[in-house]
Enzyme design. Sequence first.
Site, mmCIF file in Angstrom:
data_model
loop_
_atom_site.group_PDB
_atom_site.id
_atom_site.type_symbol
_atom_site.label_atom_id
_atom_site.label_comp_id
_atom_site.label_asym_id
_atom_site.label_seq_id
_atom_site.Cartn_x
_atom_site.Cartn_y
_atom_site.Cartn_z
ATOM 1 N N ASP A 194 -17.948 4.852 11.412
ATOM 2 C CA ASP A 194 -17.783 3.775 10.453
ATOM 3 C C ASP A 194 -18.181 4.312 9.084
ATOM 4 O OD1 ASP A 194 -18.289 1.422 8.953
ATOM 5 O OD2 ASP A 194 -18.334 0.343 10.878
ATOM 6 N N ASP A 210 1.813 -1.627 -8.562
ATOM 7 C CA ASP A 210 2.251 -0.617 -7.592
ATOM 8 C C ASP A 210 2.921 0.581 -8.271
ATOM 9 O OD1 ASP A 210 2.687 0.429 -5.002
ATOM 10 O OD2 ASP A 210 4.727 -0.390 -4.953
ATOM 11 N N HIS A 260 3.220 5.257 -11.973
ATOM 12 C CA HIS A 260 4.379 6.167 -12.001
ATOM 13 C C HIS A 260 5.226 6.010 -13.277
ATOM 14 C CE1 HIS A 260 3.156 6.640 -7.975
ATOM 15 N NE2 HIS A 260 3.953 5.777 -7.383
HETATM 16 C C1 BG6 Z 1 4.490 4.447 -4.072
HETATM 17 C C2 BG6 Z 1 4.609 2.955 -4.038
HETATM 18 O O1 BG6 Z 1 3.443 4.849 -4.905
HETATM 19 O O2 BG6 Z 1 5.715 5.007 -4.550
HETATM 20 C C3 BG6 Z 1 5.774 2.516 -3.183
HETATM 21 O O3 BG6 Z 1 3.403 2.408 -3.518
HETATM 22 C C4 BG6 Z 1 7.050 3.217 -3.642
HETATM 23 O O4 BG6 Z 1 5.956 1.106 -3.227
HETATM 24 C C5 BG6 Z 1 6.824 4.717 -3.730
HETATM 25 O O5 BG6 Z 1 8.062 2.924 -2.686
HETATM 26 C C6 BG6 Z 1 8.036 5.412 -4.307
HETATM 27 O O6 BG6 Z 1 7.852 6.796 -4.282
HETATM 28 P P1 BG6 Z 1 9.101 7.794 -4.279
HETATM 29 O O7 BG6 Z 1 8.484 9.140 -4.367
HETATM 30 O O8 BG6 Z 1 9.836 7.544 -3.011
HETATM 31 O O9 BG6 Z 1 9.927 7.426 -5.481
#
Ligand code: BG6
Length: 465
Positions: A86, A226, A231
Amino acid sequence: MTAPPAADTLVFFGATGDLAFKMIFPALQAMVRRGRLDLPIIGVAKPNWNAEKFRARTRESVIEHGGLDPAAFDKLAALLHYVEGDYADPATYARLGRALGRARRPLFYLAIPPALFGTVVAGLKGLSCAEGSRVVVEKPFGRDLASARKLNRLLLSVFPESAIFRIDHYLGKEPVQNIIYFRFSNSFLEPIWNRDFVKSVQITMAEDFGVKGRGKLYEGLGAVRDVIQNHMLQVLACLAMDAPKNTGSEALRDEKARLLQAVLPLAGRDAVRGQFRGYRDEPGVASDSRVETFAAVRLHIDSKRWKGVPFLIRAGKSLAVTCTEALVELKAPARTVFGERLAGRGDVNYLRFRLGPEVAIALGVRSKAAGEDMSGKQTELLAVERGTGEMGPYERLLGDAMRGDAMLFAREDTVEAQWRVVDPILDGRLPLREYEPGTWGPPEADRLASPFGGWHTPGVTGRKG
Ligand code: BG6
């Protein structure tokens, strides 16, 4: 400058989790195959598991994600160890300490839900090798600016900033790195990469699938947390940053941070949230969920270079296609010498960066159409086109973290700047627009792009999406 010493053990928390299964084990096998991994790997996770089960799970993972390479897998399996327990129990860290033996520079990978970071970091603090260690943290890094700051304080209470590696897997992608390379290695780009020549910049991250069983997790996120906060803003930084002062990791991260700090916090009028019809029926999703599965934003950068140029981003689940693409559209020539009316999206110069699933960089130009008239046609020159045989982002990033190279990781100031941009729209007060799966999101998003010629449909120039 001397290179930092390489890690001597990889310890990862969350060894039985989804991320390990989909991304980390396949990356480890790929590293072994390339001869880039030869150190003990200790998985830490649930009680009631053992080394045997751990190996079997690793095997299943590589079979499902990328394929089993028997020779590489056997080598990988010989490196695997397992510590059960844990995360809140001090005995788990005592067991880990014993398994680490003489290791002095372990790399701790926290592939665990953020709610557990505090517990695990506190546990690591007591290990005798904590001082020489590094830590890799998965996104989401906080839920907003305040929680990201809190998390930074927590990590910094145990690790110096130089030992903290915040993963954004987009930074490990070749085509994302290539945006920076392409921009600064070609002399024709820099003189036009500014408000005098660029009309607008668009980034679309479209996925034609829903939340793939991750409903419960996604309910705590939504599209802004997300993918836009991390990104998409990282891609924006690659497109818009100034040239790094030197080749060092920090110089690149300095420029990204400077750029992101100049992005103005989002105003409600510059954002649209959407949810695909059917999302509320997904397992783990509330029947009255107000979480967005789509977001479109219009950003402004307060800098001499970019003042007045709109940066449009849209990202969503259950859209028409799966692809990520950025389009930098240039203004039309100041004078139309040949009397042509150049108005539409496909009628002007642009640079198109296709980031996935295939990779391309293309330049949209006009050339004369054969015939007596001085009239033209739109042509696309393909500058770069590549398959997917390269190193995957997790393989690249894990290798970098083991070697202590932080260039492709998000720094504290950058992460906080990114949260500052999206913070004003995180409270869920913006209307939530429903959209049909398989479309380009709610029609309300068109409002953001229509003053600039509408959204560009990725891969299809001259048409609106
Ligand atoms: C992740 C997200 O960080 O990136 C996902 O949590 C998303 O929701 C994914 O689908 C997309 O990554 P890639 O590399 O497939 O464009």
